[in-house]
Motif scaffolding. Structure first.
Motif, short mmCIF file in Angstrom:
data_model
loop_
_atom_site.label_atom_id
_atom_site.label_comp_id
_atom_site.label_asym_id
_atom_site.label_seq_id
_atom_site.Cartn_x
_atom_site.Cartn_y
_atom_site.Cartn_z
N HIS A 154 -14.16 2.12 6.51
CA HIS A 154 -12.77 2.13 5.98
C HIS A 154 -11.78 2.75 6.95
O HIS A 154 -10.82 3.40 6.54
CB HIS A 154 -12.73 2.82 4.62
CG HIS A 154 -13.41 2.03 3.55
ND1 HIS A 154 -13.54 2.47 2.25
CD2 HIS A 154 -13.99 0.80 3.59
CE1 HIS A 154 -14.18 1.55 1.52
NE2 HIS A 154 -14.47 0.53 2.34
N ASN A 192 -7.38 1.66 6.26
CA ASN A 192 -7.18 2.01 4.85
C ASN A 192 -5.68 2.02 4.57
O ASN A 192 -4.87 1.68 5.44
CB ASN A 192 -7.82 3.37 4.57
CG ASN A 192 -7.35 4.40 5.58
OD1 ASN A 192 -6.21 4.33 6.05
ND2 ASN A 192 -8.21 5.33 5.95
N ALA A 193 -5.31 2.43 3.36
CA ALA A 193 -3.89 2.36 2.96
C ALA A 193 -2.99 3.08 3.97
O ALA A 193 -1.94 2.55 4.36
CB ALA A 193 -3.72 2.96 1.57
N PHE A 239 -2.73 0.95 7.09
CA PHE A 239 -1.91 -0.27 6.90
C PHE A 239 -0.44 0.10 6.89
O PHE A 239 0.40 -0.64 7.40
CB PHE A 239 -2.30 -1.02 5.62
CG PHE A 239 -3.65 -1.70 5.74
CD1 PHE A 239 -3.87 -2.61 6.77
CD2 PHE A 239 -4.68 -1.41 4.87
CE1 PHE A 239 -5.10 -3.23 6.91
CE2 PHE A 239 -5.92 -2.02 5.01
CZ PHE A 239 -6.13 -2.93 6.04
N ASN A 296 -11.05 -1.22 4.31
CA ASN A 296 -11.06 -1.04 2.86
C ASN A 296 -10.38 -2.28 2.27
O ASN A 296 -9.16 -2.44 2.35
CB ASN A 296 -10.30 0.24 2.48
CG ASN A 296 -10.31 0.47 0.98
OD1 ASN A 296 -10.22 -0.46 0.19
ND2 ASN A 296 -10.43 1.73 0.60
N ASP A 299 -7.51 -1.89 -0.21
CA ASP A 299 -6.26 -1.46 0.43
C ASP A 299 -5.64 -2.61 1.23
O ASP A 299 -4.41 -2.74 1.30
CB ASP A 299 -6.52 -0.28 1.38
CG ASP A 299 -6.86 1.00 0.61
OD1 ASP A 299 -6.80 0.97 -0.63
OD2 ASP A 299 -7.19 2.01 1.26
N ASP A 348 -3.80 -4.80 -1.18
CA ASP A 348 -2.51 -4.18 -1.55
C ASP A 348 -1.49 -4.33 -0.43
O ASP A 348 -0.31 -4.62 -0.68
CB ASP A 348 -2.71 -2.67 -1.84
CG ASP A 348 -3.50 -2.45 -3.13
OD1 ASP A 348 -3.63 -3.40 -3.92
OD2 ASP A 348 -4.00 -1.32 -3.31
N ALA A 349 -1.93 -4.12 0.81
CA ALA A 349 -1.00 -4.19 1.96
C ALA A 349 -0.46 -5.61 2.13
O ALA A 349 0.71 -5.81 2.46
CB ALA A 349 -1.70 -3.73 3.23
#
Ligand code: DGY
Length: 323
Positions: free
Chosen positions: A221, A224-225, A228, A247, A250, A253-254
């Motif tokens: 990972h 990850n958020a 990103f 991840n 994440d 989501d990105a």
């Protein structure tokens, strides 16, 4: 003297299977079905050497099992995160991999994904096939230029360097990289690569980010958020390394939030499962782990895995020992 017994978990190209038959008392998998845990345990009990693939998890339990006969696991692949290397060492099992032979083809596939994602090739293909294409027009499916942009590489091993060479010399790209092991000045100059001290520094400047690090506990990972969020809004992520490095939640989501513009993915966290969210996104290009999938390379990988076994059973040091 009896020849060593070798079990190859999946079907290999014919030339490699012929060579295996010449060298060993070999058990092939003509049906090409995935071995389950019981099948792998039997192989570990019945063979002297095993050739597994990325999808075969060679766990501590298998390596430590009483009655194990396998003395060498000759992985068919350069990445060997499918094998518990610490457990192999602890139990005196040699592990080898197949470097070099897949470098160029995997780099080609990273460029394939970069171009396909940037130029919306998957989306365009789907439009043509669905019969929805209505004809040429100036504003149709406008995409992102690749030529002259900045490519950030996370990891600059053999494949990372091969990608940098193509991007810099073929597409006039500025290439940045981060790797704990810096290139020599001459090597960096030959592929036009500039080092950055941190992953964040690479992400902040790159239009494309391509992952070329191994899957280890440290790189799990790695994207990850937070990372990103460090990427540029219009940036595209390319992953031909291992699914674990990203991840996936994440990433989704990105992509949804527009934090990044797209992704070209050849590898996934839970292969062969690919999240439906990714399948539903037009700005994502998805391939079924094809990095090394040319006939030339898959034969060469087989030969290399067999060479490692031949050396080991001949009392010599296998060339590609990793444990
Ligand atoms: C490799 O060699 O690591 C490929 O991803 C197949 O496992």
């Amino acid at each position: 003297m009896a020849r060593p017994k070798v079990i190859i978990t999946r079907k290999l190209p014919e030339a490699a299977e012929l060579r295996a038959r010449e060298l060993f008392d070999v058990e092939l998998n003509a049906a090409d079905t995935q071995l389950d845990v019981a099948g792998l345990a039997r192989a570990m009990r019945e063979a002297d050497g095993l050739i597994p693939c990325v999808a075969d998890k060679i766990t501590a339990e298998l390596l430590a099992a009483s009655g194990r006969r396998v003395k060498i696991v000759s992985n068919y692949g350069v990445g060997y995160n499918n094998i518990d290397v610490d457990a192999a060492k602890a139990n005196g099992v040699v592990v080898t991999n197949t470097p070099d032979v897949l470098t160029e083809d995997t780099a080609d596939l990273a460029l394939t994904l970069m171009l396909a994602t940037a130029r919306r090739a998957g989306e365009g293909e789907r439009e043509v096939r669905s019969g929805k294409w209505t004809g040429w027009r100036p504003t149709h499916m406008l995409a992102t230029r690749v030529n002259g942009k900045t490519l950030g590489l996370i990891g600059i091993g053999r494949i990372g360097r091969a990608v940098a060479r193509r991007a810099h010399h073929g597409f006039g790209m500025r290439v940045l990289y981060h790797d704990p092991f810096p290139l020599s000045d001459a090597e960096a100059a030959s592929i036009g690569a500039e080092r950055r001290e941190s992953i964040e520094a690479v992400l902040a400047e790159s239009d494309f980010v391509s992952l070329h690090c191994p899957a280890t506990p440290e790189t799990k990972h790695l994207m990850n958020a937070a990372r990103f969020a460090q990427m540029r809004n219009g940036a595209i992520l390319i992953n031909t390394a291992r699914g674990d490095v990203v991840n996936e939640g994440d990433l989704i989501d990105a992509l949804r939030s527009g934090a990044i513009a797209g992704a070209g993915l050849d590898v996934f966290e839970k292969e062969p499962v690919v999240p439906d969210a990714l399948k539903g996104m037009e700005n994502v290009v998805l391939l079924p782990h094809l990095g090394s999938a040319t006939m030339e390379t898959r034969v060469a990988m087989g030969m290399r895995a067999l060479d490692n076994l031949e050396a080991f059973f001949g009392g010599r040091a296998p060339r590609d020992r990793v444990a």
